[in-house]
Design a protein around this motif. Structure first.
Motif, PDB file in Angstrom:
ATOM      1  N   LYS A   1     -52.381 -15.381-175.213  1.00 42.95           N
ATOM      2  CA  LYS A   1     -51.374 -14.571-174.520  1.00 42.95           C
ATOM      3  C   LYS A   1     -50.248 -14.218-175.497  1.00 42.95           C
ATOM      4  O   LYS A   1     -49.834 -15.061-176.306  1.00 42.95           O
ATOM      5  CB  LYS A   1     -50.784 -15.337-173.326  1.00 42.95           C
ATOM      6  CG  LYS A   1     -51.809 -15.924-172.370  1.00 42.95           C
ATOM      7  CD  LYS A   1     -52.615 -14.858-171.659  1.00 42.95           C
ATOM      8  CE  LYS A   1     -53.473 -15.460-170.554  1.00 42.95           C
ATOM      9  NZ  LYS A   1     -54.486 -16.397-171.013  1.00 42.95           N
TER      10      LYS A   1
ATOM     11  N   PHE B   1     -46.479 -13.567-176.292  1.00 42.10           N
ATOM     12  CA  PHE B   1     -45.159 -13.889-175.761  1.00 42.10           C
ATOM     13  C   PHE B   1     -44.084 -13.307-176.673  1.00 42.10           C
ATOM     14  O   PHE B   1     -44.331 -13.055-177.857  1.00 42.10           O
ATOM     15  CB  PHE B   1     -44.962 -15.418-175.689  1.00 42.10           C
ATOM     16  CG  PHE B   1     -45.587 -16.055-174.472  1.00 42.10           C
ATOM     17  CD1 PHE B   1     -46.623 -15.438-173.792  1.00 42.10           C
ATOM     18  CD2 PHE B   1     -45.131 -17.290-174.003  1.00 42.10           C
ATOM     19  CE1 PHE B   1     -47.202 -16.028-172.681  1.00 42.10           C
ATOM     20  CE2 PHE B   1     -45.694 -17.881-172.894  1.00 42.10           C
ATOM     21  CZ  PHE B   1     -46.748 -17.258-172.233  1.00 42.10           C
TER      22      PHE B   1
ATOM     23  N   TYR C   1     -37.148 -13.686-174.299  1.00 43.35           N
ATOM     24  CA  TYR C   1     -36.568 -12.788-173.301  1.00 43.35           C
ATOM     25  C   TYR C   1     -35.147 -12.370-173.688  1.00 43.35           C
ATOM     26  O   TYR C   1     -34.300 -13.215-173.992  1.00 43.35           O
ATOM     27  CB  TYR C   1     -36.577 -13.495-171.939  1.00 43.35           C
ATOM     28  CG  TYR C   1     -35.891 -12.743-170.830  1.00 43.35           C
ATOM     29  CD1 TYR C   1     -36.335 -11.497-170.429  1.00 43.35           C
ATOM     30  CD2 TYR C   1     -34.792 -13.296-170.168  1.00 43.35           C
ATOM     31  CE1 TYR C   1     -35.722 -10.813-169.410  1.00 43.35           C
ATOM     32  CE2 TYR C   1     -34.163 -12.627-169.142  1.00 43.35           C
ATOM     33  CZ  TYR C   1     -34.634 -11.377-168.763  1.00 43.35           C
ATOM     34  OH  TYR C   1     -34.015 -10.698-167.756  1.00 43.35           O
TER      35      TYR C   1
ATOM     36  N   LEU D   1     -41.310 -18.092-167.561  1.00 46.11           N
ATOM     37  CA  LEU D   1     -41.625 -16.668-167.499  1.00 46.11           C
ATOM     38  C   LEU D   1     -40.522 -15.907-166.778  1.00 46.11           C
ATOM     39  O   LEU D   1     -40.120 -16.275-165.670  1.00 46.11           O
ATOM     40  CB  LEU D   1     -42.957 -16.453-166.787  1.00 46.11           C
ATOM     41  CG  LEU D   1     -44.201 -16.966-167.523  1.00 46.11           C
ATOM     42  CD1 LEU D   1     -45.432 -16.770-166.654  1.00 46.11           C
ATOM     43  CD2 LEU D   1     -44.369 -16.251-168.844  1.00 46.11           C
TER      44      LEU D   1
ATOM     45  N   VAL E   1     -42.694  -9.288-167.405  1.00 48.01           N
ATOM     46  CA  VAL E   1     -43.834  -8.805-168.179  1.00 48.01           C
ATOM     47  C   VAL E   1     -43.682  -7.311-168.397  1.00 48.01           C
ATOM     48  O   VAL E   1     -43.254  -6.586-167.501  1.00 48.01           O
ATOM     49  CB  VAL E   1     -45.167  -9.111-167.468  1.00 48.01           C
ATOM     50  CG1 VAL E   1     -45.252  -8.422-166.122  1.00 48.01           C
ATOM     51  CG2 VAL E   1     -46.346  -8.681-168.326  1.00 48.01           C
TER      52      VAL E   1
ATOM     53  N   PHE F   1     -45.452 -11.006-172.435  1.00 51.93           N
ATOM     54  CA  PHE F   1     -44.719 -11.858-171.509  1.00 51.93           C
ATOM     55  C   PHE F   1     -43.354 -12.177-172.103  1.00 51.93           C
ATOM     56  O   PHE F   1     -43.253 -12.618-173.257  1.00 51.93           O
ATOM     57  CB  PHE F   1     -45.501 -13.156-171.258  1.00 51.93           C
ATOM     58  CG  PHE F   1     -46.790 -12.962-170.530  1.00 51.93           C
ATOM     59  CD1 PHE F   1     -46.838 -13.048-169.151  1.00 51.93           C
ATOM     60  CD2 PHE F   1     -47.957 -12.671-171.218  1.00 51.93           C
ATOM     61  CE1 PHE F   1     -48.029 -12.871-168.474  1.00 51.93           C
ATOM     62  CE2 PHE F   1     -49.146 -12.486-170.544  1.00 51.93           C
ATOM     63  CZ  PHE F   1     -49.190 -12.580-169.165  1.00 51.93           C
TER      64      PHE F   1
ATOM     65  N   GLN G   1     -47.230 -14.442-160.548  1.00 50.61           N
ATOM     66  CA  GLN G   1     -46.679 -15.681-161.082  1.00 50.61           C
ATOM     67  C   GLN G   1     -45.749 -16.270-160.032  1.00 50.61           C
ATOM     68  O   GLN G   1     -44.807 -15.615-159.600  1.00 50.61           O
ATOM     69  CB  GLN G   1     -45.884 -15.387-162.368  1.00 50.61           C
ATOM     70  CG  GLN G   1     -46.723 -14.898-163.533  1.00 50.61           C
ATOM     71  CD  GLN G   1     -47.535 -16.005-164.143  1.00 50.61           C
ATOM     72  OE1 GLN G   1     -47.330 -17.173-163.831  1.00 50.61           O
ATOM     73  NE2 GLN G   1     -48.476 -15.661-165.000  1.00 50.61           N
TER      74      GLN G   1
ATOM     75  N   SER H   1     -49.953 -19.001-162.838  1.00 46.86           N
ATOM     76  CA  SER H   1     -50.786 -17.820-162.640  1.00 46.86           C
ATOM     77  C   SER H   1     -51.497 -17.930-161.296  1.00 46.86           C
ATOM     78  O   SER H   1     -52.232 -18.892-161.055  1.00 46.86           O
ATOM     79  CB  SER H   1     -51.830 -17.709-163.753  1.00 46.86           C
ATOM     80  OG  SER H   1     -51.223 -17.362-164.951  1.00 46.86           O
TER      81      SER H   1
ATOM     82  N   ALA I   1     -47.536 -10.371-163.315  1.00 52.45           N
ATOM     83  CA  ALA I   1     -47.997 -10.566-164.693  1.00 52.45           C
ATOM     84  C   ALA I   1     -48.742  -9.353-165.187  1.00 52.45           C
ATOM     85  O   ALA I   1     -48.398  -8.783-166.192  1.00 52.45           O
ATOM     86  CB  ALA I   1     -48.892 -11.800-164.767  1.00 52.45           C
ATOM     87  N   THR I   2     -49.781  -8.961-164.497  1.00 55.24           N
ATOM     88  CA  THR I   2     -50.529  -7.771-164.896  1.00 55.24           C
ATOM     89  C   THR I   2     -51.526  -7.444-163.814  1.00 55.24           C
ATOM     90  O   THR I   2     -51.647  -8.174-162.828  1.00 55.24           O
ATOM     91  CB  THR I   2     -51.258  -7.997-166.234  1.00 55.24           C
ATOM     92  OG1 THR I   2     -51.821  -6.749-166.633  1.00 55.24           O
ATOM     93  CG2 THR I   2     -52.370  -9.000-166.127  1.00 55.24           C
TER      94      THR I   2
END
Length: 1263
Positions: free
Chosen positions: A124, A126, A129, A175, A178, A183, A262, A267, A300-301
């Motif tokens: 994944k 990342f 943020y 998290l 996204v 992420f 999430q 997940s 998330a996606t």
């Protein structure tokens, strides 16, 4: 919190992890182990027929399974790039479960079986943020340094980040959001039992800074979304995707969909059956759900979300439920009306989405992905380059690949459209090894003029340092053959910057030096074709013949044409000389010309627009028609819609006040129409971006477009129906599907008529005669408004203006402004000879200086008085308060000058010392000085008017249609004439400008009582090869004066009245004129004026015994007035040519005698007679008189070949030498007792008849 394991670190903005844990919702390590075993068993032994699992085609972005030599196993991967080698292909692959880049041979690549692609990619991507890199910015100008945000992470920050993660015992992530496949997390590490937030630590150590999170943005239009759902992607981001099913070539609509949520950092996978239940549950709880619960849910996606959706969602406290619902909807057009209103409101701000018309598909680049070298990117950033802009992002990639490219943009005159990618391509060097190893350029940049060529040369000098040495050369070649023949190319020169005419002069003598030419770049191509079309075709033919040589087959050959306008010449260039060119057009009004849109202009009154509109609509079209009618307001749109509906045509309307109908209007418009159907949509300009219509067949401009950009935006709505003539296709097909633009032009848009006409002139449209007449009236009205503007500079110096329609200055005479101004009590001379001293040289033919008066030089007296006054130190008082346009004194170079303040620096107005921009009113030049240097000037020194006069040398202009003189000509003339005394003949005076021809510098030889012409300014310019003859210069100016009625008696100023013949008048009676001139006749103010009172000058026609017949004829006119015509003469070795300056003559007669010639004729009711006693004998039988160009021309054949020092035995003020043929007769000087420094002639030469200024006053009646 989620515990993660770091796989790979690029920087804090990009690192790859594996999510760890034992929760049922997390990816189980055992599942991936099982997948690895099954894949290895399958590809190693189970499947024996290897050819069936080998891919037939390898493409970038393709998902596959590869064998990794390092890991000794088969792994899932995505192909990043493909390279060819001697015996196989080598692919760079990204292992999606291990976050590694590995090279793999093509024989070790297998098709990805669907069963092995069910699990999400293990690695994944990342990033920290809201944490952005910073750098230390040093401003050398301000002498300070500060920490500012940066584009890339500093190497020290990356090292520190890696060290922290190596020293930790546990890594956790929270998290926060996204964006596509990335992420955003807060990263926490445990070091020595202490938990540290890496985000905060980097900020605290000044490696990073926090930025405010951006709001959610959906950057996918209807068109792009539909395309991404229906077609397979060309490229794939290695980490897209927790669910890689998108890589399979299947219709997503037929597959089972799923969503990952999430919750509390975990997940959550919901099968498609549960999606509706989950959404329904959220809807039910929407009224009572708490913000705290909402914050725990982040998207998330999605398994089938388009990669380029551009969706960014952050879990901020103000997140609304609609954000989640909007994300879950794969088609943004199928939301409720809120999205439509937001788009319409955004479009109301006037932000139009940039459009582009391409011939071949091009993926736009950003600065990071631009095909430029690293050093070149650094230099561009250093120069604060903000690009690539919209046009550059599309044209850089094909140029950098060596393809033929045509670029048309509003910024088409910017060289950075092609210089960076061209330098990158030249930097490679390897593709030129097959060329002959000799000196010669690889690239030639052709510019429309020397000024643009100089600018491009400077850019290449600056940016060329970022590549291998190219040694660029700027070549501007004049008319002198020796200059082109002797031109030496710099060794290693690979780039030449020149003009079309200069390039052809080089090719004539150095064609072999261009055998290595591979790149031909045309800057401002439409200007090149319009001003040097023949030369351009010759250059292209030469290039076409050069590149077909067998030895050059493997070498690149590229033509790049950049401009601001599309034209028929560019169309010819692409069809005949380019190979599958890339065409990039970002100016939509020019794209319409490229797309062969039919342009129709309908003139009507504003009150008749509605009826005119109905006449233009097709009620029974032969093909399906989609018509857009653009209006200027909501009210106008409502009215037009009702009118169209009343005509039984299906009509839709769209504007910002009915945004709720947005979806319905779009659905109706997109429906497939049957043959003969017609749909009309009435809309305003602010609806163009949200509707994104490109399939219209007709656009009607009911309201006039406010700008070319708006006009282009409207035409772009027909881009699907653009039909370039470059593309192959039958004319019948093109005619049936041709897009049409109808413009309603009324009296309210009169100011734009000129622009409309200029646009239509570049199309095949039929221009209504009414529009031409209307435009002529508009231009005349514009000229009337410019009466207070200065006279056009280009018209003054060359006699023409390239485009009066856009020139801001005046092109008509205004008697109030253009009357010759007063220097003292007298006005500027309008004729005769003067002495001048140039002090300020603007260019080769335009100077400022003073007229020197020997009788009374008031400025010299003033200068002496000022010098005496300022000798006293008490009088040197600095000005306390500087006023704009006031006069002051200034001491410079031991001289006190009178100056006028033009501008004061606004930023320093209140400071003690500040800069002022001043003009020297007695010399014409401008300069900058400090305020404390200005001296108080008494009023008595201000009374004398400014003495600076503008002088323009006539009948010469720059070569090659240039409008400005080459700097080397100006520099040469500057050093030649500055501050020197010159003699000049005045041709015309207007305002403060005097036109002179010729202008010469004399050297007096006192011992010989004569003067030598050291140089003639016009001849010096011509001798450099940078100037050419301009015979129409003065004629155009005089024509302008006649139209302005400045000189109503100008026709008579060159004629002297001859009294009737009387028997007792003899030749001796004319001796007064000769007696008024001293024997020691020199060029001075005394003999220039001839010391003759023209009003008392009289002359007679003399009879001879051999001329009885002539006397008999002329005595019949004794009771009438007779005039002597103006006569210009010049000579050759065997003949003398006389030009009688009369037009429309009648009953002309010419009698030749051995020493005399008599000419008579009628012009209207005036009788003209010239009886001339010649300086030498002629052959009267061979002499003749003909009419050429409506003027009598007399040719006198000399009895003995040789040079005549004079034409007549005695002076005649109406007979003068023809200066237009001075260069042909260098041994004949128009000045008395003057010899040329190149050819010495008889110093006894008399040229009194050449000084015709005495005849340029007025006619007087004979007694």
């Amino acid at each position: 919190m989620i515990e993660v394991f770091i796989l790979k670190i690029e920087d804090p903005g990009c690192f790859w992890v594996i999510i760890k844990g034992c929760d049922t919702f997390l990816d189980h390590e055992t599942e991936y182990q099982k997948l690895n075993i099954e894949m290895n068993n399958f590809y190693n032994s189970v499947y024996k027929d290897v050819e069936k699992v080998k891919p037939l085609l390898l493409e970038e972005g393709q998902a596959c399974v590869v064998y990794c030599q390092e890991l000794k196993c088969w792994c899932r991967a995505v192909i990043k790039s493909i390279m060819s080698s001697a015996d196989h292909y080598l692919a760079e692959c990204f292992l999606v479960d291990f976050a590694r880049y590995v090279p793999v041979k093509s024989k070790n690549i297998r098709v990805a079986v669907e069963a092995f692609m069910q699990l999400p990619y293990r690695a994944k991507k990342f990033r920290l943020y809201c944490t952005k890199p910073v750098t230390l910015h040093i401003d050398f100008c301000e002498d300070n340094a500060e920490i500012v945000p940066a584009k890339k992470w500093d190497s020290a920050a990356i090292q520190y980040f890696q060290n922290i993660l190596k020293a930790t015992t546990q890594i956790e992530a929270k998290l926060c959001g996204v964006e596509e496949d990335i992420f955003d997390v807060y990263l926490y590490v445990t070091i020595k039992n202490e938990k540290v937030c890496v985000n905060d630590d980097l900020v605290a150590k000044n490696f990073a800074c926090y930025v405010t999170p951006k709001e959610k943005k959906i950057d996918c239009s209807e068109k792009s979304t539909t395309k991404s759902l229906e077609s397979s992607p060309d490229k794939i981001n290695p980490a897209l995707a927790l669910w890689p099913m998108l890589l399979q070539e299947k219709n997503p609509e037929k597959l089972e969909k799923g969503v990952i949520l999430q919750r509390n950092g975990l997940s959550l996978h919901f099968p498609s059956k549960k999606i509706s239940e989950k959404i329904e549950k959220i809807y039910k709880e929407k009224d009572c759900i708490s913000l705290k619960e909402i914050n725990k849910i982040t998207v998330a996606t999605s398994a089938y979300c388009p990669r380029k959706g551009g969706i960014t969602i952050y879990a901020e406290p103000d997140v609304q439920t609609e954000r989640l619902l909007q994300f879950l909807n794969p088609d943004p057009l199928k939301t409720d009306g809120i999205h439509d209103i937001q788009q319409l409101q955004k479009s109301k701000s006037g932000i139009l989405q940039p459009s582009v018309v391409l011939r071949n598909k091009i993926e736009p680049c950003s600065f990071e992905t631009a095909p430029l070298s690293v050093d070149l990117k650094k230099t561009l950033r250093k120069n604060k380059f903000l690009g690539p802009n919209h046009t550059e992002s599309y044209c850089w990639p094909p140029i950098a690949r060596g393809c033929d490219v045509v670029v048309v943009s509003h910024h088409g005159n910017d060289p950075l459209l092609y210089i960076p990618p061209m330098l990158t391509f030249l930097h490679t060097g390897g593709c030129y090894k097959s060329l002959p190893s000799r000196n010669g350029p690889l690239a030639v940049i052709v510019c429309p003029g020397w000024k643009k060529a100089q600018h491009i040369f400077e850019l290449l000098e600056e940016y060329g340092r970022c590549s291998r040495p190219l040694h660029p050369m700027l070549l501007i070649i004049g008319l002198n053959k020796e200059e082109a023949q002797n031109m030496k190319f710099q060794r290693g020169c690979e780039v030449i910057i020149t003009t079309p005419h200069s390039l052809l002069r080089l090719l004539k003598y150095h064609s072999l030096l261009f055998l290595r030419l591979c790149h031909l770049i045309f800057d401002e191509v439409e200007v090149l074709f319009s001003e040097a079309g023949e030369q351009m075709l010759t250059i292209l033919d030469y290039f076409k013949k050069t590149i077909i040589i067998e030895e050059r087959e493997s070498a690149p050959h590229q033509i790049v044409a950049v401009g601001a306008h599309w034209s028929k010449h560019i169309e010819l260039l692409t069809k005949e000389f380019m190979n599958d060119p890339y065409i990039v057009i970002t100016a939509m009004e020019e794209a319409a010309l490229y797309g062969n849109v039919q342009q129709v202009v309908q003139l009507c009154l504003d009150c008749e627009k509605t009826s005119t509109l109905l006449r233009m609509l097709e009620f029974s079209p032969s093909h399906a028609q989609k018509t857009l009618i653009f209006t200027g307001s909501v009210a106008e749109a409502e009215i037009v819609c009702k009118v169209v509906e009343s005509s039984s045509i299906f009509c839709l309307k769209m504007h910002t006040e009915i945004a709720a109908n947005f979806k319905n209007v779009l659905e109706q418009w997109k429906k497939k129409l049957s043959l003969g159907s017609h749909i009309v949509l009435v809309l305003t300009d602010d609806c163009i971006p949200p509707l994104a219509i490109t399939d219209a067949t007709c656009v009607i401009h009911f309201s006039f477009p406010g700008s070319p950009k708006i006009f282009g935006g409207r035409l772009y709505c027909m881009s699907d129906n653009f039909q370039s003539l470059i593309e192959q296709g039958t004319s019948s097909e093109q005619g049936n599907k041709k897009a049409k633009s109808i413009l309603l032009l009324t009296e309210r848009s009169a100011c734009c008529a000129v622009g409309v006409l200029r646009y239509l002139e570049r199309t095949d449209a039929k221009i209504p005669p009414e529009l031409c007449d209307f435009t002529a009236g508009v231009l005349e009205a514009k000229e009337d408004k410019k009466l207070r503007r200065p006279l056009c500079h280009y018209f003054k110096v060359s006699g023409f203006c390239k485009d009066k329609r856009i020139c801001p200055d005046r092109h008509h005479i205004n008697p109030e402004i253009d009357m010759p101004r007063k220097l003292t009590d007298q006005t500027l001379p309008t004729a005769g000879y003067i002495k001048i001293i140039p002090f300020y040289i603007m260019n080769a033919t335009n100077y400022f200086g003073r007229i020197i008066d020997k009788h009374e030089d008031l400025y010299a007296a003033l200068n002496v008085e000022m010098k005496e006054y300022f000798k006293e130190s008490n009088n040197k008082m600095s000005v306390e308060k500087v006023e704009k346009f006031a006069l002051y004194g200034l001491y410079e170079k031991a001289i006190f000058h009178r100056v006028q303040v033009l501008e004061m620096s606004p930023k320093e107005e209140n400071c003690v010392f500040f800069n002022v921009h001043i003009k020297f009113i007695d010399e014409g030049r401008t300069s900058d000085t400090k305020n404390h240097q200005l001296l108080y000037l008494p009023q008595r020194f201000q009374n004398l008017p400014p003495q600076a006069v503008e002088f323009i040398v006539c009948r010469v202009k720059p070569i090659d249609n240039e409008v400005e003189w080459n700097p080397k000509v100006t520099r040469y003339i500057h050093h030649k004439i500055i501050g020197k005394l010159h003699e000049a003949k005045v041709v015309l005076s207007l305002g403060n400008t005097v036109w002179i021809d010729p202008m010469v510098h004399l050297t007096k030889l006192s011992d010989l009582k004569t003067s030598v012409i050291e140089y003639n300014v016009r001849a010096e310019i011509l001798s450099m090869g940078m100037g050419t003859d301009n015979p129409e210069h003065i004629d155009q100016l005089k024509k302008l004066c006649q139209e302005g009625k400045m000189f109503p008696l100008q026709e008579n100023t060159f004629q002297t009245i001859i009294p009737p013949l009387t028997p007792n008048r003899t030749r001796e009676d004319t001796g007064g004129l000769q007696g008024s001139i001293s024997d020691d006749d020199k060029i001075s103010e005394n003999n220039i004026s001839l010391q003759v009172n023209k009003e008392n000058q009289k002359s007679e026609v003399i009879s001879e015994n051999s001329g009885d017949h002539c006397i008999k004829e002329t005595t019949q006119q004794q009771q009438q007035k007779s005039f002597h015509p103006e006569i210009k003469w010049f000579q050759k070795e065997d003949v003398v040519i006389l030009k009688i300056r009369l037009r429309n003559v009648k009953d002309q007669k010419c009698k030749f005698f051995r020493e005399r010639v008599v000419f008579s004729a009628w012009v209207g009711d005036k009788f003209y007679l010239a009886d001339m006693d010649l300086h030498a004998n002629i052959l009267k039988e061979e002499s003749k008189c003909l009419i050429k160009n409506e003027e009598p021309i007399i040719t006198l054949v000399k009895e003995k070949k040789g040079s005549w020092h004079n034409l007549l035995k005695k002076r005649n003020p109406n007979v003068s030498f023809d200066f237009d043929h001075w260069e042909e007769c260098e041994d004949i000087s128009p000045f008395s007792n003057v010899v040329c420094s190149r050819k010495v002639v008889n110093t006894d030469m008399q040229i009194n008849e050449d000084l015709d200024d005495s005849s340029e006053d007025s006619e007087t009646d004979s007694e």
